[in-house]
Scaffold this active site. Structure first.
Site, PDB file in Angstrom:
ATOM      1  N   HIS A 167      33.860 -24.863  18.238  1.00  0.00           N
ATOM      2  CA  HIS A 167      33.530 -25.035  19.658  1.00  0.00           C
ATOM      3  C   HIS A 167      33.914 -23.805  20.486  1.00  0.00           C
ATOM      4  CE1 HIS A 167      32.278 -26.999  23.191  1.00  0.00           C
ATOM      5  NE2 HIS A 167      32.722 -28.224  22.951  1.00  0.00           N
ATOM      6  N   ASP A 385      12.636 -28.051  16.288  1.00  0.00           N
ATOM      7  CA  ASP A 385      11.523 -28.269  15.354  1.00  0.00           C
ATOM      8  C   ASP A 385      11.345 -27.053  14.444  1.00  0.00           C
ATOM      9  OD1 ASP A 385       9.150 -28.735  14.039  1.00  0.00           O
ATOM     10  OD2 ASP A 385       7.938 -28.977  15.858  1.00  0.00           O
TER      11      ASP A 385
END
Length: 449
Positions: A167, A385
Site C-alpha cells: 500500500h 479488461d
C-alpha cells in the site's frame, strides 16, 4: 438453498514455481523518495484484489498467463519503481531502491470451472489463499517484492487474476492506473501506456515549516476504547451486503424530504454507521467515530495531482459523536455529521493533516470504536479488461478490522449496485443481518405494490 462451496478435495490448485518479472528493458537504478502520505505506519501493509474473467470464445487459444506476463514486463518499464525494494532512510522514513529485482508472478491452474465458485468469488472470498499464493518471505515490508500477481486458469477457459501490492506504493486509483497500463499492452498492443505514470511524490509532502492549523479527529485515540476493540477483534466474522437502487431508495425514505437529495454513498454510510453501532450495543456515553476516505485527485484548485500519479492521494476526515446520540437520533443526525466531516476537507485541511503526520511521527488512524469506509465504487476495478471482457467481479477481497469498503458489483440478477463488506463479532452480526433482512423485505414489499 445456499450454494455449497467446492470442497478442498474437489478444488485442486496446481502452481508452477513463482518467478520474478522484470522490466522488458533496463530501467534506471536510483533511489526514489516517497511522499509523507505514502510513508505512514498505517500504510505499511499489503492490499489484495481479485479479478475473475469468464471464458470468451473470441480469445480461444490465447493463454492469459503468457500475454499478461508479457504485458507486465512491458508495463514495468514505465512503472519501474514497483520492481524495486523498500529501504530505510533517515529518521526511519522509507525510500524505494529502484534496483529492478522485479515483481513476483505465479502461474496456476484450477481443476474446476469458474462457475463452480458462484457467488463466492465476491468478498469475503474463501479461496484467497488458493488464488493468491503467499510466496514464503514475500509479505514483509523492507527488502521484499512490492507486488505479487497470480493468474489461475480454470478448466472452462476462464481465469482469475489476483494482485497484492504494498500500500505504500499506491492507492486504489494508482493500482487501477497500473492495471489499465497492462491492458494497453495486452488488449490494444500499444507501445506505451495511454496514461503515462507520474512519480512526483514531493507534491504531497509536508510544508517546509509544518504547522497544524485544523482539528483532526482522525488521529484522536482513546486507549481504553481501542483496547476494547482489539479484544473484540479476535472474534470478528465477515459478511457482504448488496445495496442496489431499491435498497438505497428504501434508506432515502428514512430521511426528511430536505435531505433526500443527499448522495447515495452518504446515505448508505450513515445507515451502516448507525446500525453497526446499534449492533455493537455500546455504552451510550462511549465516543464513536466514522472515518471516510476521500481522494484528493482533481479536488483542489492549487494542489494539482497529475493525471498519471499513482501514489497515495487521499484524506480521511472523521465524524465523532456519542454512541447514544447516534443510535437514538434519526438517521439525519448521522448524515449531517458525515457531510460536515467531508465538507471540511479543503486544501488547508489536507496540508494540515500531512504536517500533523510529520510533526507527530506518522501516527495511525484512531481505532477507538471507529468505522472506516473506503469507497472504491468509481475507481474502475470493475472495468479492467485484458481482452476477455470486464471481470465478473473485480475489486477488494476482504475487509480489515474496523475498515470496510464500497465496491461496484452486480448481484445474481445482473443488477449493478454497491457491495459492502462488514466485520462484526458474531452476536453483533446477527443483529446487523436482521436489520439488512428487514430492509430487503421492505424493498420486496414495495416492488409488489
Amino acid at each position: 438453498m445456499e450454494q455449497q462451496l467446492p470442497s478442498p478435495s474437489s478444488l485442486l490448485i496446481t502452481r508452477r514455481k513463482s518467478e520474478l518479472i522484470v522490466p522488458a528493458i533496463t530501467t534506471p537504478r536510483e533511489i526514489k523518495h516517497l511522499s509523507d502520505i505514502d510513508d505512514r505506519d498505517g500504510l505499511r501493509f499489503h492490499i489484495s484484489n481479485l479479478f475473475f474473467y469468464e471464458y470468451n470464445p473470441s480469445m480461444e487459444g490465447v493463454d492469459p498467463t503468457k500475454v499478461i506476463k508479457d504485458g507486465l514486463s512491458k508495463t514495468l518499464v514505465f512503472y519501474y519503481p514497483l520492481t524495486g525494494r523498500l529501504i530505510k532512510g533517515p529518521n526511519g522514513k522509507l525510500m524505494v531502491n529502484c534496483n529492478g529485482e522485479g515483481i513476483l508472478f505465479t502461474d496456476a491452474y484450477a481443476n474446476v470451472e469458474l462457475e463452480m465458485l458462484g457467488e463466492f468469488i465476491k468478498p469475503p472470498c474463501p479461496y484467497l489463499e488458493d488464488l493468491l499464493y503467499n510466496v514464503p518471505s514475500s509479505d514483509g515490508i523492507i527488502d521484499c517484492p512490492l507486488m505479487l500477481i497470480q493468474v489461475t486458469r480454470f478448466s472452462c477457459g476462464g481465469f482469475a487474476l489476483a494482485v497484492r501490492v504494498n500500500h505504500i506504493m499506491c492507492d486504489a486509483f494508482g493500482l487501477v492506473l497500473f492495471l489499465n497500463a497492462v491492458t494497453d499492452f495486452v488488449k490494444f498492443k500499444a507501445f506505451s501506456p495511454s496514461i503515462l505514470p507520474v512519480w512526483q511524490r514531493d507534491i504531497l509532502n509536508a510544508r517546509p515549516s509544518p504547522c497544524i492549523t485544523c482539528k483532526h479527529s482522525e488521529f484522536e485515540e482513546e486507549i481504553e476504547s481501542t483496547n476494547a476493540w482489539l479484544t473484540m477483534e479476535k472474534e470478528l466474522i465477515q459478511r457482504s451486503f448488496f445495496f442496489g437502487e431499491e435498497e438505497i431508495e428504501a434508506i432515502r425514505d428514512q430521511v426528511p424530504q430536505i435531505h433526500r437529495s443527499s448522495g447515495r454513498f452518504e446515505l448508505l454510510t450513515s445507515f451502516l454507521w448507525k446500525h453497526r453501532t446499534i449492533s455493537l450495543n455500546l455504552n451510550p456515553e462511549e465516543i464513536v467515530r466514522m472515518t471516510y476516505f476521500i481522494t484528493i485527485r482533481e479536488k483542489f484548485e492549487h494542489l494539482k495531482i497529475p493525471n498519471g500519479y499513482y501514489g497515495n492521494a487521499f484524506a480521511f476526515p472523521t465524524a465523532v459523536t456519542k454512541a447514544g446520540f447516534l443510535t437514538s437520533y434519526p438517521l439525519t443526525y448521522a448524515l449531517e455529521l458525515i457531510k460536515k466531516a467531508k465538507n471540511q476537507v479543503n486544501e488547508e485541511y489536507f496540508r494540515s493533516m500531512v504536517d500533523l503526520m510529520v510533526i507527530k511521527g506518522r501516527p495511525g488512524i484512531t481505532q477507538s470504536w471507529n468505522f472506516g469506509i473506503s469507497n472504491t465504487f468509481h475507481v474502475g476495478f470493475d472495468k479492467v479488461d485484458f481482452g476477455w471482457g470486464e471481470p465478473k467481479y473485480g475489486g477488494p477481497v476482504r475487509a480489515d478490522s474496523f475498515f470496510s469498503f464500497f465496491v461496484a458489483c452486480k448481484n445474481n440478477k445482473g443488477k449493478k449496485g454497491i457491495l459492502v463488506t462488514i466485520n462484526l463479532p458474531p452476536k453483533a452480526m446477527e443483529i446487523f443481518e436482521d436489520v439488512i433482512y428487514k430492509l430487503t423485505l421492505n424493498v420486496k414489499k414495495l416492488s409488489k405494490l
